[in-house]
Each structure stands twice: as C-alpha cells, then as structure tokens.
Motif scaffolding. Structure first.
Motif, PDB file in Angstrom:
ATOM      1  N   GLY A  76       0.791  -1.224   0.000  1.00 57.68           N
ATOM      2  CA  GLY A  76       0.000   0.000   0.000  1.00 57.68           C
ATOM      3  C   GLY A  76       0.819   1.267   0.000  1.00 57.68           C
ATOM      4  N   ARG A  77       2.128   1.137  -0.123  1.00 56.88           N
ATOM      5  CA  ARG A  77       2.987   2.320  -0.142  1.00 56.88           C
ATOM      6  C   ARG A  77       3.171   2.823  -1.568  1.00 56.88           C
ATOM      7  N   CYS A  78       3.339   4.136  -1.685  1.00 50.40           N
ATOM      8  CA  CYS A  78       3.593   4.745  -2.985  1.00 50.40           C
ATOM      9  C   CYS A  78       5.082   5.057  -3.119  1.00 50.40           C
ATOM     10  N   MET A  79       5.514   5.446  -4.319  1.00 44.77           N
ATOM     11  CA  MET A  79       6.929   5.725  -4.550  1.00 44.77           C
ATOM     12  C   MET A  79       7.437   6.833  -3.634  1.00 44.77           C
ATOM     13  N   ALA A  80       6.609   7.839  -3.377  1.00 43.14           N
ATOM     14  CA  ALA A  80       7.033   8.929  -2.501  1.00 43.14           C
ATOM     15  C   ALA A  80       7.346   8.426  -1.094  1.00 43.14           C
ATOM     16  N   ASN A  81       6.646   7.380  -0.648  1.00 39.68           N
ATOM     17  CA  ASN A  81       6.975   6.792   0.650  1.00 39.68           C
ATOM     18  C   ASN A  81       8.406   6.259   0.651  1.00 39.68           C
TER      19      ASN A  81
ATOM     20  N   SER B 216      -9.985  14.661  -4.436  1.00 33.72           N
ATOM     21  CA  SER B 216      -9.970  14.980  -5.859  1.00 33.72           C
ATOM     22  C   SER B 216     -10.203  16.468  -6.048  1.00 33.72           C
ATOM     23  N   GLU B 217      -9.640  16.979  -7.155  1.00 38.23           N
ATOM     24  CA  GLU B 217      -9.752  18.415  -7.410  1.00 38.23           C
ATOM     25  C   GLU B 217      -9.579  18.659  -8.900  1.00 38.23           C
ATOM     26  N   ARG B 218     -10.631  19.137  -9.545  1.00 34.63           N
ATOM     27  CA  ARG B 218     -10.582  19.500 -10.964  1.00 34.63           C
ATOM     28  C   ARG B 218      -9.990  18.392 -11.828  1.00 34.63           C
ATOM     29  N   GLY B 219     -10.423  17.172 -11.565  1.00 31.34           N
ATOM     30  CA  GLY B 219     -10.010  16.047 -12.381  1.00 31.34           C
ATOM     31  C   GLY B 219      -8.744  15.354 -11.932  1.00 31.34           C
ATOM     32  N   GLY B 220      -8.066  15.902 -10.939  1.00 29.73           N
ATOM     33  CA  GLY B 220      -6.865  15.275 -10.413  1.00 29.73           C
ATOM     34  C   GLY B 220      -7.134  14.652  -9.055  1.00 29.73           C
ATOM     35  N   ARG B 221      -6.340  13.627  -8.708  1.00 27.12           N
ATOM     36  CA  ARG B 221      -6.481  12.981  -7.407  1.00 27.12           C
ATOM     37  C   ARG B 221      -5.146  13.028  -6.672  1.00 27.12           C
ATOM     38  N   PHE B 222      -5.242  12.864  -5.350  1.00 29.15           N
ATOM     39  CA  PHE B 222      -4.066  12.948  -4.495  1.00 29.15           C
ATOM     40  C   PHE B 222      -3.906  11.650  -3.715  1.00 29.15           C
ATOM     41  N   LEU B 223      -2.670  11.341  -3.380  1.00 28.52           N
ATOM     42  CA  LEU B 223      -2.292   9.994  -2.969  1.00 28.52           C
ATOM     43  C   LEU B 223      -2.427   9.675  -1.485  1.00 28.52           C
ATOM     44  N   GLY B 224      -2.566  10.700  -0.628  1.00 32.19           N
ATOM     45  CA  GLY B 224      -2.513  10.385   0.794  1.00 32.19           C
ATOM     46  C   GLY B 224      -1.170   9.783   1.150  1.00 32.19           C
ATOM     47  N   CYS B 225      -1.191   8.680   1.912  1.00 37.42           N
ATOM     48  CA  CYS B 225       0.042   7.950   2.267  1.00 37.42           C
ATOM     49  C   CYS B 225       1.020   8.794   3.076  1.00 37.42           C
ATOM     50  N   SER B 226       0.511   9.720   3.869  1.00 40.21           N
ATOM     51  CA  SER B 226       1.374  10.486   4.776  1.00 40.21           C
ATOM     52  C   SER B 226       2.109   9.526   5.708  1.00 40.21           C
ATOM     53  N   MET B 227       3.252   9.981   6.215  1.00 39.68           N
ATOM     54  CA  MET B 227       4.043   9.085   7.056  1.00 39.68           C
ATOM     55  C   MET B 227       5.056   9.877   7.887  1.00 39.68           C
ATOM     56  N   ILE B 228       5.606   9.221   8.892  1.00 41.48           N
ATOM     57  CA  ILE B 228       6.730   9.739   9.659  1.00 41.48           C
ATOM     58  C   ILE B 228       7.814   8.670   9.616  1.00 41.48           C
ATOM     59  N   ALA B 229       8.976   9.016   9.083  1.00 42.88           N
ATOM     60  CA  ALA B 229      10.080   8.070   8.963  1.00 42.88           C
ATOM     61  C   ALA B 229      11.101   8.318  10.065  1.00 42.88           C
ATOM     62  N   GLY B 230      11.604   7.224  10.638  1.00 43.64           N
ATOM     63  CA  GLY B 230      12.654   7.329  11.637  1.00 43.64           C
ATOM     64  C   GLY B 230      14.013   7.451  10.994  1.00 43.64           C
TER      65      GLY B 230
END
Length: 295
Positions: free
Chosen positions: A192-197, A219-233
């Motif tokens: 469930g992780r994205c490349m940004a993770n 979603s906003e004007r046809g675009g979507r956002f990934l979520g997947c916020s995180m805190i890395a140690g």
C-alpha cells in the motif's frame, strides 16, 4: 536510562483542502481544527500539507494570485502563528506566498514566539512552473528549542541533494509538505505504499534524520491525491502506520529530535557524516557552499 533531551510529539495532518477562493475560509478553518485536535492529543509539532489553505490545482496565474498572501501580512500565516503562540506549540504549513509580483509555493515554521523559518519550493512540478517562481532561499535549517528543523515541499524529495544539504547542516527533522498526485500506474505496491513513501524512507535512512511527510487526499478539478502520509525514523522505516490514500487522518510519533545526531547505522563503526568521501565529490556537488555539520 536514556533521558529525552528534545522530546517531541509530532502530528502529521492528512487533509483535503479545495481550490477556489470560495473555499479559502473553510480550508483555513479546517487546518486550525485539525491542529487543535492534534494538540489535544499531546502534539507539540504539527505538520500540515503543501498549500494547506488553498488547494492546489489552479486554472490560471490570475487565480493563483487570488489565493496568495504575503508572509508578514497574510491571514492564514497570522492564524497559524496565533495558534502556535496560544498553545505553545510549533506549526509547519504551506501557502501561496506573494512577494512583490512574484508568487512562491512556500512553507512556514511557526513557534510560540512567532516565525522561526520560511522556505520557498525549489523544484516546481508540472503546471506550478506557470504560476510560481522557483524558490531562492536555498535549503536552510532552523534552530528551535526542540531541535534543528528543515522544510521541503513535495517534488523536492525526488532530488537527493535537498535532504543531503540539510543533513550537512545538522538537521534533526525534515518536515515534508506535499500534494503527491496520482500518476500513471503502478501507484502502490502490495504493502500500500507509494513511490514517494520509499523516497522519504530512503532520504531518512541515508541522511540519518527524521522526516515527517504530510500529504493531502481527495480529488480536485479532475486530479487525485495519494494520501500515504508518514513519519520516517532515522533508520528509514515508518514510525507507526503509513496513512491510507483516501482518509483524512492525523499520524503521531513520539521522538527525541536530537537523537538523530547520534543514531547508529547498524554498528558503532558506521558513521554517515564521517564516512562520506568529501575529497572525491563535495567539490563537484557543491555541498561546501553550506555550513558543515557541527562536530
């Protein structure tokens, strides 16, 4: 027994701001409500997403201007500063900054005594190049009572020089403010992780720093956002969970920020700052233009 020198409860806020001047009040109000929720849960450092008070997908340069505010006189920055002062906490947030006739995709670090740090996004993504001027403040690290804090914004994490330059200045925590967008698949792996993770985790590991990454959803004007916020140690692995792609949420981590300065890399003979071959590559990469890591 270890005594925490710079204790912090970090809160990373994953929210859904919406573009359009008619949404500005609601966006700002939501950032304040979520920050207060985090404060009630004991957080003393709250990280909000990129462009947290405006949404992201502008249709024109003129519309971007309509969402902008100045660093010193802006309503949102003032409201976040009041929150930080009233609750004696630290707040990091992104906004559209107007400076003269230029617009910047900017972030602020606010504390109990006001503005502690200011950063302008250096690497602009896609149509941002049509609205914003690339940042001109470099990659500063800000001294605070709880530790040394740096700021970066979204696409910046794709450029390994950014966290490395901050690491060379002795940063303890990098706050990463994001609007990670949906791109051509694959978007997520089986975990469930994205490349940004993975970019965030890698930057944390190879620089021996904490990274708190707040992304938006929706979603906003046809675009979507990934979520997947995180805190890395400092070891690179997530502290706690990686947020879902679709839910508004707040992630927390209790850490000692200054422990980044002595975090081991597997054994007592490995030391990332000391082991760097600066004789081979610093002159080429230009890192000597920045203050060295304190010894």
């Amino acid at each position: 027994m270890h005594t925490s020198v710079s204790p912090a409860r970090i809160a990373v806020v994953q929210s859904d701001p919406q573009v359009g001047v008619e949404h500005r009040n609601a966006n700002l109000t939501r950032t304040l409500a979520l920050a207060r929720k985090a404060i009630r849960a004991g957080a003393n450092l709250i990280v909000l997403p990129e462009l947290a008070n405006t949404g992201y997908t502008f249709n024109s340069r003129a519309e971007a201007y309509a969402h902008a505010e100045t660093l010193q006189g802006g309503r949102s920055v003032a409201a976040w500063a009041d929150l930080a002062r009233d609750h004696q906490v630290y707040v990091v947030a992104g906004f559209v900054e107007q400076a003269g006739m230029k617009l910047y995709n900017s972030a602020v670090l606010l504390g109990p005594d006001g503005l502690l740090g200011h950063y302008r996004k250096a690497h602009l993504w896609n149509q941002e190049k049509l609205w914003f001027t690339p940042g001109d403040l470099g990659f500063p690290v800000f001294e605070t009572p709880i530790g040394r804090i740096g700021l970066l914004i979204c696409w910046d994490i794709w450029f390994p020089e950014v966290p490395r330059v901050m690491a060379a200045q002795g940063v303890d925590l990098i706050c990463s403010l994001n609007n990670w967008v949906w791109t051509p698949p694959p978007l997520f792996d089986e975990s469930g992780r994205c490349m940004a993770n993975y970019l965030t985790m890698t930057a944390a590991h190879v620089n021996n720093v904490y990274i708190a990454a707040a992304n938006r959803i929706g979603s906003e004007r046809g675009g979507r956002f990934l979520g997947c916020s995180m805190i890395a140690g400092t070891h690179g692995w997530p502290i706690g969970e990686v947020a879902s792609p679709e839910e508004e949420t707040i992630l927390y981590a209790d850490i000692d920020l200054s422990s980044a300065r002595s975090a081991p890399i597997w054994n007592n003979l490995n030391d990332l700052p000391r082991d760097r071959r600066t004789d081979l590559y610093d002159e080429t990469l230009g890192y000597r233009l920045h203050a060295p890591l304190p010894r």
